[in-house]
Write an enzyme that holds these catalytic residues in place. Structure first.
Site, PDB file in Angstrom:
ATOM      1  N   ASP A  53      -7.829  -5.445  -0.122  1.00  0.00           N
ATOM      2  CA  ASP A  53      -8.291  -6.361  -1.178  1.00  0.00           C
ATOM      3  C   ASP A  53      -7.935  -7.813  -0.935  1.00  0.00           C
ATOM      4  O   ASP A  53      -8.342  -8.682  -1.710  1.00  0.00           O
ATOM      5  CB  ASP A  53      -7.716  -5.907  -2.524  1.00  0.00           C
ATOM      6  CG  ASP A  53      -8.343  -4.602  -2.979  1.00  0.00           C
ATOM      7  OD1 ASP A  53      -7.602  -3.646  -3.271  1.00  0.00           O
ATOM      8  OD2 ASP A  53      -9.586  -4.535  -2.973  1.00  0.00           O
ATOM      9  N   HIS A 100       0.861  -1.187   0.000  1.00  0.00           N
ATOM     10  CA  HIS A 100       0.000   0.000   0.000  1.00  0.00           C
ATOM     11  C   HIS A 100       0.892   1.230   0.000  1.00  0.00           C
ATOM     12  O   HIS A 100       1.951   1.238   0.617  1.00  0.00           O
ATOM     13  CB  HIS A 100      -0.901   0.023   1.248  1.00  0.00           C
ATOM     14  CG  HIS A 100      -2.071   0.928   1.109  1.00  0.00           C
ATOM     15  ND1 HIS A 100      -1.986   2.278   1.344  1.00  0.00           N
ATOM     16  CD2 HIS A 100      -3.343   0.688   0.727  1.00  0.00           C
ATOM     17  CE1 HIS A 100      -3.161   2.830   1.129  1.00  0.00           C
ATOM     18  NE2 HIS A 100      -4.011   1.894   0.749  1.00  0.00           N
TER      19      HIS A 100
HETATM   20  C1  SDX Z   1      -6.290  -0.182  -2.941  1.00  0.00           C
HETATM   21  O1  SDX Z   1      -4.593   4.378  -2.133  1.00  0.00           O
HETATM   22  C2  SDX Z   1      -5.522   3.749  -1.513  1.00  0.00           C
HETATM   23  O2  SDX Z   1      -5.919   4.107  -0.408  1.00  0.00           O
HETATM   24  C3  SDX Z   1      -6.073   2.529  -2.243  1.00  0.00           C
HETATM   25  C4  SDX Z   1      -7.037   1.677  -1.437  1.00  0.00           C
HETATM   26  C5  SDX Z   1      -8.346   2.410  -1.164  1.00  0.00           C
HETATM   27  O3  SDX Z   1      -9.026   2.068  -0.191  1.00  0.00           O
HETATM   28  O4  SDX Z   1      -8.730   3.244  -2.013  1.00  0.00           O
HETATM   29  O5  SDX Z   1      -6.440   1.310  -0.210  1.00  0.00           O
HETATM   30  C6  SDX Z   1      -7.429   0.424  -2.215  1.00  0.00           C
HETATM   31  O6  SDX Z   1      -6.088   0.149  -4.081  1.00  0.00           O
HETATM   32  C7  SDX Z   1      -5.393  -1.160  -2.242  1.00  0.00           C
HETATM   33  C8  SDX Z   1      -4.208  -1.644  -3.143  1.00  0.00           C
HETATM   34  C9  SDX Z   1      -4.709  -2.772  -4.044  1.00  0.00           C
HETATM   35  N1  SDX Z   1      -3.653  -3.116  -5.035  1.00  0.00           N
HETATM   36  C10 SDX Z   1      -2.971  -4.276  -4.926  1.00  0.00           C
HETATM   37  O7  SDX Z   1      -3.112  -5.096  -4.017  1.00  0.00           O
HETATM   38  C11 SDX Z   1      -1.992  -4.514  -6.077  1.00  0.00           C
HETATM   39  C12 SDX Z   1      -0.637  -4.995  -5.532  1.00  0.00           C
HETATM   40  N2  SDX Z   1      -0.026  -3.863  -4.820  1.00  0.00           N
HETATM   41  C13 SDX Z   1       0.954  -3.086  -5.495  1.00  0.00           C
HETATM   42  O8  SDX Z   1       0.743  -2.898  -6.860  1.00  0.00           O
HETATM   43  C14 SDX Z   1       1.406  -1.857  -4.706  1.00  0.00           C
HETATM   44  O9  SDX Z   1       1.678  -2.275  -3.423  1.00  0.00           O
HETATM   45  C15 SDX Z   1       0.521  -0.629  -4.672  1.00  0.00           C
HETATM   46  C16 SDX Z   1       0.141  -0.162  -6.028  1.00  0.00           C
HETATM   47  C17 SDX Z   1      -0.693  -0.873  -3.848  1.00  0.00           C
HETATM   48  C18 SDX Z   1       1.335   0.489  -4.002  1.00  0.00           C
HETATM   49  O10 SDX Z   1       2.491   0.599  -4.717  1.00  0.00           O
HETATM   50  P1  SDX Z   1       3.464   1.882  -4.674  1.00  0.00           P
HETATM   51  O11 SDX Z   1       3.228   2.658  -3.419  1.00  0.00           O
HETATM   52  O12 SDX Z   1       3.354   2.605  -5.962  1.00  0.00           O
HETATM   53  O13 SDX Z   1       4.863   1.214  -4.519  1.00  0.00           O
HETATM   54  P2  SDX Z   1       5.706   0.556  -5.700  1.00  0.00           P
HETATM   55  O14 SDX Z   1       4.826  -0.146  -6.695  1.00  0.00           O
HETATM   56  O15 SDX Z   1       6.641   1.591  -6.221  1.00  0.00           O
HETATM   57  O16 SDX Z   1       6.509  -0.581  -4.919  1.00  0.00           O
HETATM   58  C19 SDX Z   1       7.599  -0.237  -4.031  1.00  0.00           C
HETATM   59  C20 SDX Z   1       8.412  -1.508  -3.924  1.00  0.00           C
HETATM   60  C21 SDX Z   1       8.789  -2.079  -5.297  1.00  0.00           C
HETATM   61  O17 SDX Z   1       9.964  -2.846  -5.121  1.00  0.00           O
HETATM   62  P3  SDX Z   1      11.363  -2.225  -5.735  1.00  0.00           P
HETATM   63  O18 SDX Z   1      11.146  -2.072  -7.220  1.00  0.00           O
HETATM   64  O19 SDX Z   1      11.596  -0.912  -5.007  1.00  0.00           O
HETATM   65  O20 SDX Z   1      12.399  -3.302  -5.362  1.00  0.00           O
HETATM   66  O21 SDX Z   1       7.628  -2.551  -3.304  1.00  0.00           O
HETATM   67  C22 SDX Z   1       7.402  -3.592  -4.243  1.00  0.00           C
HETATM   68  C23 SDX Z   1       7.687  -3.041  -5.625  1.00  0.00           C
HETATM   69  O22 SDX Z   1       8.077  -4.067  -6.486  1.00  0.00           O
HETATM   70  N3  SDX Z   1       5.992  -3.990  -4.140  1.00  0.00           N
HETATM   71  C24 SDX Z   1       5.570  -5.238  -4.217  1.00  0.00           C
HETATM   72  C25 SDX Z   1       4.191  -5.171  -4.044  1.00  0.00           C
HETATM   73  N4  SDX Z   1       3.817  -3.882  -3.879  1.00  0.00           N
HETATM   74  C26 SDX Z   1       4.947  -3.157  -3.954  1.00  0.00           C
HETATM   75  N5  SDX Z   1       6.235  -6.397  -4.401  1.00  0.00           N
HETATM   76  C27 SDX Z   1       5.485  -7.519  -4.439  1.00  0.00           C
HETATM   77  N6  SDX Z   1       4.123  -7.529  -4.293  1.00  0.00           N
HETATM   78  C28 SDX Z   1       3.453  -6.379  -4.086  1.00  0.00           C
HETATM   79  N7  SDX Z   1       2.136  -6.387  -3.942  1.00  0.00           N
END
Ligand code: SDX
Length: 377
Positions: A314, A260
């Site tokens: 989720d 998140h």
């Molecule tokens: C919701 O914003 C809100 O409040 C949203 C929400 C709401 O109520 O409205 O809470 C609802 O959207 C919840 C999120 C649902 N999405 C997912 O579950 C999809 C999987 N999650 C990721 O895509 C991610 O965690 C996000 C999009 C939720 C947040 O990502 P960020 O803040 O943009 O961070 P990032 O993608 O830049 O990741 C930072 C690091 C990366 O590693 P590095 O490249 O730095 O080595 O963390 C890693 C990412 O690869 N990472 C993950 C990961 N999420 C981030 N690695 C593995 N699995 C994951 N789920």
């Protein structure tokens, strides 16, 4: 060049708001200062939606009027059903919902942002009609007639009834209502931000909500709940969870339902949803998907804790809907039915001091390039 440019607007305030607050370090979510644990224990989705839109809990007469107005406006025009019938039955329900909501506003003249009374009725119609649209699509796409809303049923009970024409188990309607409360609002998430950008042009609220629905559909946002269930089914058993997660992470793939932008601990909504899962199983029997999910979380805790990645809203929500025999591709529309309250609360709040959203950019292109005639390219 603008300073402090952050990819994805990470940490960049887009507005001042008193609607909700998230403490990502402590895992606390409050709606108008009341924490969600209390709202799930004491309130209802309709009362919570009133709190979000108007800033305080309603008195009994106010809640009765709010409930009556929303109950009275659940029906949708026949032509919205006709529109849904024209859509490909294999289409995604979020696309059907977005199309129907965009069309909805065409039936209400004077829908432009005008005055508090006009805006009140727009908010009532949108909160009242989204569940009816979702349920209508769920039936029409299989060639079944929509089940009309039942005025004698409460909000959540009516929705579940419109899906199956059966009165839901009392525990189901209570747990579903808590799910709606948990998905109702969440500060400046992508779909709320999208709606605010649209609202800042003084577009009407139906158009604002249609734009938010588009943003919510994406798998990085609201679409993750559907992806989680597909992942759990693909894993198939708790014994296979560890190998699956290790393979996914080794391939630099995202684990759906984890991570998140704001929470650096387990999303408090995931914790409550996990508790709702366990309550549901006492009445309806265990879910094989839940046992897999718990093992995925245990494995991910080992492998991702160092990266501050924990279950988000989720991860467990779809398991509840699966136990209620709701089609998997309806999970994000369920999110939208709840989040429309938060979108509308931010829309009303912004109107009080609106300014067009028009951010800057960092230009990375060239200047003064010559035009090469086609014959010379
Ligand atoms: C919701 O914003 C809100 O409040 C949203 C929400 C709401 O109520 O409205 O809470 C609802 O959207 C919840 C999120 C649902 N999405 C997912 O579950 C999809 C999987 N999650 C990721 O895509 C991610 O965690 C996000 C999009 C939720 C947040 O990502 P960020 O803040 O943009 O961070 P990032 O993608 O830049 O990741 C930072 C690091 C990366 O590693 P590095 O490249 O730095 O080595 O963390 C890693 C990412 O690869 N990472 C993950 C990961 N999420 C981030 N690695 C593995 N699995 C994951 N789920």
């Amino acid at each position: 060049m603008p300073h402090d440019f952050m990819p994805g607007l990470d940490g960049v305030p887009a507005a001042t708001s008193s609607i909700s607050d998230v403490d990502g370090q402590r895992g606390v979510l409050e709606y108008r200062g009341i924490n969600i644990e209390t709202l799930c224990a004491q309130s209802s989705f309709l009362e919570t939606s009133y709190l979000l839109l108007f800033g305080r809990l309603p008195t009994r007469p106010e809640l009765d009027r709010w409930t009556s107005d929303i109950t009275h406006h659940r029906r949708i025009k026949f032509r919205i059903n006709d529109l849904l019938k024209c859509l490909p039955e294999t289409g995604h329900p979020m696309d059907a919902l977005q199309a129907a909501v965009a069309a909805l506003g065409m039936f209400y003249p004077g829908r432009q942002v005008k005055d508090a009374e006009n805006n009140y009725w727009s908010a009532v119609r949108l909160i009242a009609k989204l569940p009816t649209i979702v349920a209508a699509w769920a039936r029409l796409r299989h060639g079944n007639d929509p089940i009309p809303p039942q005025d004698d049923l409460e909000f959540s009970e009516n929705f579940l009834y419109m899906l199956t024409e059966q009165t839901p188990h009392p525990l189901w309607k209570d747990i579903f209502d808590d799910c709606l409360i948990l998905h109702a609002e969440h500060t400046m998430n992508a779909s709320t931000f999208t709606g605010l950008v649209t609202a800042s042009t003084l577009a009407d609220p139906y158009t604002v909500v249609a734009s938010s629905i588009g943003a919510l559909k994406g798998p990085l946002h609201g679409g993750a709940n559907e992806e989680v269930i597909q992942m759990l089914r693909e894993i198939g058993s708790p014994e296979r969870a560890r190998a699956y997660v290790e393979h996914k992470l080794a391939g630099k793939q995202k684990l759906m339902g984890f991570g998140h932008r704001v929470y650096k601990v387990k999303d408090p909504r995931a914790t409550i949803l996990q508790g709702l899962c366990e309550r549901l199983f006492t009445a309806c029997g265990p879910s094989p998907l839940y046992a897999i999910a718990v093992e995925v979380e245990r494995t991910a805790d080992d492998l991702l804790r160092g990266k501050g990645l924990y279950p988000n809203v989720d991860f467990y929500s779809g398991i509840i809907y699966d136990q209620m025999h709701i089609d998997t591709d309806l999970y994000t529309p369920l999110f939208a039915m709840a989040r429309v309250s938060g979108w509308l609360a931010h829309w009303l709040e912004q109107l009080r001091g609106n300014k067009l959203f028009r951010p800057d950019q960092i230009y990375s292109g060239e200047h003064n390039r010559p035009y090469t005639p086609l014959t010379q390219r």
